[in-house]
Enzyme design. Structure first.
Site, mmCIF file in Angstrom:
data_model
loop_
_atom_site.group_PDB
_atom_site.id
_atom_site.type_symbol
_atom_site.label_atom_id
_atom_site.label_comp_id
_atom_site.label_asym_id
_atom_site.label_seq_id
_atom_site.Cartn_x
_atom_site.Cartn_y
_atom_site.Cartn_z
ATOM 1 N N ALA A 145 25.022 32.567 26.503
ATOM 2 C CA ALA A 145 23.687 32.025 26.756
ATOM 3 C C ALA A 145 23.423 31.798 28.229
ATOM 4 C CB ALA A 145 23.504 30.701 25.992
ATOM 5 N N LYS A 178 10.882 38.711 26.959
ATOM 6 C CA LYS A 178 10.450 39.261 28.255
ATOM 7 C C LYS A 178 11.192 40.540 28.610
ATOM 8 C CE LYS A 178 8.928 34.808 30.048
ATOM 9 N NZ LYS A 178 9.011 34.128 28.754
#
Length: 646
Positions: free
Chosen positions: A378, A424
């Protein structure tokens, strides 16, 4: 004088004290003892002229009656509730317990002791009625006395509120509120169910709503929701409440059989927040399968102190892993996570390590020492405007850092690698999105190359949109702007974004890690996009203010690299449904590892030299769909497009 004594009794013995469950059981058994005595001598009197009737010995009758009642009080836990908060459901449990007890008593008297059926029935009927009178009276007296004292000493400043819904759990929570020391006073119910039978058991007004405009009839100022799902299921009504500047409150959903949960629900009533409106009904995931997947495994979480990483750690902590390695370069947030884990999960085996995913030596040490079975990656730079200014840093963390973690995962025969990506990365218009797309490409190419992935590590990539309340997201920013008196700044009136709560996103990450196949990108169902301007208006109304009157909304213009609409899927991608309705599999264009490796290494080398223009030009060649928007790099797109066309 009487008023002072009442206040002393209320403050000393009732306001902050609860009767022990054993004391309640003692009172109940005492009631049964009295009821048994009454039943015995009343039945004797009824049959005293009939000399041939056989009666049980008093001691035997008393012992058997108390034993059976005690047994079923324990079975149905009639003593576990808080007496002052007794609802119809506590009375139902008492009724069922006494019915079972008296049924067994009847069989014992008739079949074991040899009494006639009529006499046995007489004993049991009188005992049943006398028991209910005593047990119910005790609770009714306590409830009524407490409610009188509450109304006398607490309700003067209470907020009159209508409760939304008319089911068992809602009524139980409302009854608890009515008989508790709280700042809310229940004055009625709102429901859209016109045929609800529960209206008959309520002594308060029930307004049945057929359409949102019906709310105008009742001039409602405050409404309490006891279920988050009601907010999502009745959006039109909630919007109407907003438009009329009604104060909306919410509390956690509860199990009506769990009195501690009901009490917590009352104590945790709070004003509604924007996350409550944007979040969706809780997503079901297969916790048992996920638990089996991580149980007794060592798990490495990079970016563990971030919004997503820390929530992944929390959810993993409940699933029985052998060990969790929390890695992050942010010292203060990692320290906060460490303190939280110590407090909330005292039995969790874990370590918090300060380290950067760009430091291969540090990563190699972590892999060698802890030998993780699973890696959740992450760690990433995610802020679009900042990364647009610092593309080299974005590449070194999001691309180089990912490459190092992936390579070490393969070298150390990690079973599974899960990468956290973003919406994105789809048709990227900014540096951040392009770097995440490059990271996706590298992960996928490694997964599909049998020579590179020699130990057959399972690589799964998850892609989702904005998470509510994450560090640096728009909602905390808007809150600060409202608290300071405004204005709220929105980049564009038409800009929209997908939103998902942090726990929801992390649950889907865990689910995708189980059901996902190696080499695929998994896209989450983000629901409907939210217009940021509408979001700003709602947040202003949530605090009781009027948009454009009390708090202005200003448009600052799109930031570098920002686009009006986010996409979860590229047009050229093929989406397939998985076994989970909220997770889709995206089949993206595949890159061969031998082809992409030198290009990735080239990008990293350029980033290390801090040559941002050459870096961006190279990125656009590898990711041809990367077209900059509102950025200093837009001029490069013309050159790239002409090269691709040729």
């Amino acid at each position: 004088m009487i008023n002072q004594i009442g206040r002393i009794i209320y403050n000393k013995f009732l306001k902050n004290r609860l009767l022990s469950r054993w004391f309640i059981l003692f009172i109940d058994i005492s009631n049964i003892l009295c009821a048994t005595v009454i039943s015995y001598f009343l039945t004797l009197k009824i049959y005293n002229k009939i000399t041939i009737v056989y009666h049980p010995r008093f001691v035997e009758y008393l012992g058997v009656a108390i034993f059976f009642n005690l047994l079923f009080f324990w079975v149905f836990k009639t003593y576990r509730g808080i007496v002052r908060y007794s609802t119809v459901y506590e009375f139902q449990r008492i009724l069922i317990a006494t019915l079972f007890a008296d049924s067994l008593l009847f069989l014992t008297l008739h079949k074991v002791m040899g009494l006639s059926g009529g006499v046995s029935l007489a004993y049991c009927t009188t005992l049943f009625l006398a028991s209910l009178v005593g047990l119910y009276s005790f609770r009714i007296i306590v409830v009524c006395s407490y409610q009188i004292l509450i109304q006398r000493y607490e309700y003067k400043l209470a907020i009159p509120v209508y409760v939304w819904g008319l089911d068992e759990a809602t009524i139980a929570a409302a009854q608890l509120l009515r008989t508790s020391s709280h700042k809310f006073k229940i004055i009625g119910f709102l429901t859209v169910e016109s045929d609800s039978q529960l209206k008959k058991v309520i002594d308060l007004p029930v307004f049945v709503l057929k359409k949102p405009d019906d709310l105008n009839k009742y001039k409602i100022k405050d409404v309490l929701f006891t279920k988050e799902s009601d907010l999502k299921d009745h959006v039109a009504y909630v919007e109407k409440l907003f438009s009329s500047n009604t104060h909306i409150y919410i509390t956690q959903e509860t199990n009506i059989d769990n009195m501690s949960q009901l009490t917590d629900a009352v104590n945790r009533i709070r004003p509604i927040q924007i996350e409550d409106l944007l979040g969706r009904s809780e997503i079901n995931i297969s916790l048992e399968i996920i638990g089996e997947n991580v149980k007794d495994k060592t798990i490495l979480v990079t970016g563990a102190a971030g919004s997503i990483g820390s929530e992944i750690v929390r959810q993993l902590a409940n699933l029985g892993p052998r060990y969790i390695v929390c890695l992050d370069q942010a010292e203060t947030p990692l320290y906060d996570l460490d303190i939280e884990l110590q407090k909330k999960y005292p039995n969790l085996n874990y370590t918090a390590i300060v380290g950067d995913v760009r430091n291969r030596s540090k990563l190699a040490q972590v892999f060698t020492e802890y030998r993780p079975n699973i890696v959740y990656h992450a760690a990433a730079y995610k802020h679009v405007p900042l990364m647009e200014k610092h593309p080299c840093e974005a590449v070194l963390t999001n691309v180089h850092g990912t490459k190092l973690v992936v390579d070490l995962a393969i070298e150390n025969a990690v079973e599974m690698f899960i990468m956290i990506s973003t919406d994105k990365a789809v048709n990227p218009t900014n540096i951040m999105g392009a770097t995440k797309r490059l990271a996706e490409i590298y992960v996928q190419s490694c997964a599909n190359d049998l020579y590179k992935n020699k130990f057959r590590t399972k690589f799964v990539t998850t892609r989702f949109g904005n998470v509510l309340g994450s560090n640096g997201s728009v909602i905390p920013l808007f809150r600060k702007q409202i608290e300071s008196g405004g204005p709220i700044t929105v980049t564009h009136r038409e800009i929209t974004r997908y939103f998902m709560t942090i726990p929801e996103a992390c649950r889907l990450v865990l689910e995708a890690s189980v059901i996902g196949k190696s080499g695929y990108i998994y896209v989450f169902d983000m629901g409907q996009p939210v217009k940021i301007y509408d979001l700003a208006e709602k947040m202003i109304k949530l605090v009781g203010l009027i948009p454009e009157k009390d708090i202005r909304i200003e448009f600052s213009g799109l930031r570098p690299g920002e686009k009006l609409y986010e996409e979860l899927l590229n047009d050229s991608e093929i989406t397939e449904q998985t076994t989970h309705e909220k997770i889709m599999k995206a089949k993206v264009r595949e890159y061969h590892f031998q082809d992409i490796l030198p290009q990735i290494e080239s990008i990293i080398s350029i980033a290390q030299k801090e040559d941002k223009y050459q870096l961006v030009a190279t990125m656009k060649k590898i990711v041809p769909e990367f077209l900059s928007n509102n950025s200093e790099f837009e001029s490069m797109d013309v050159d790239v497009l002409s090269v691709n066309n040729n």
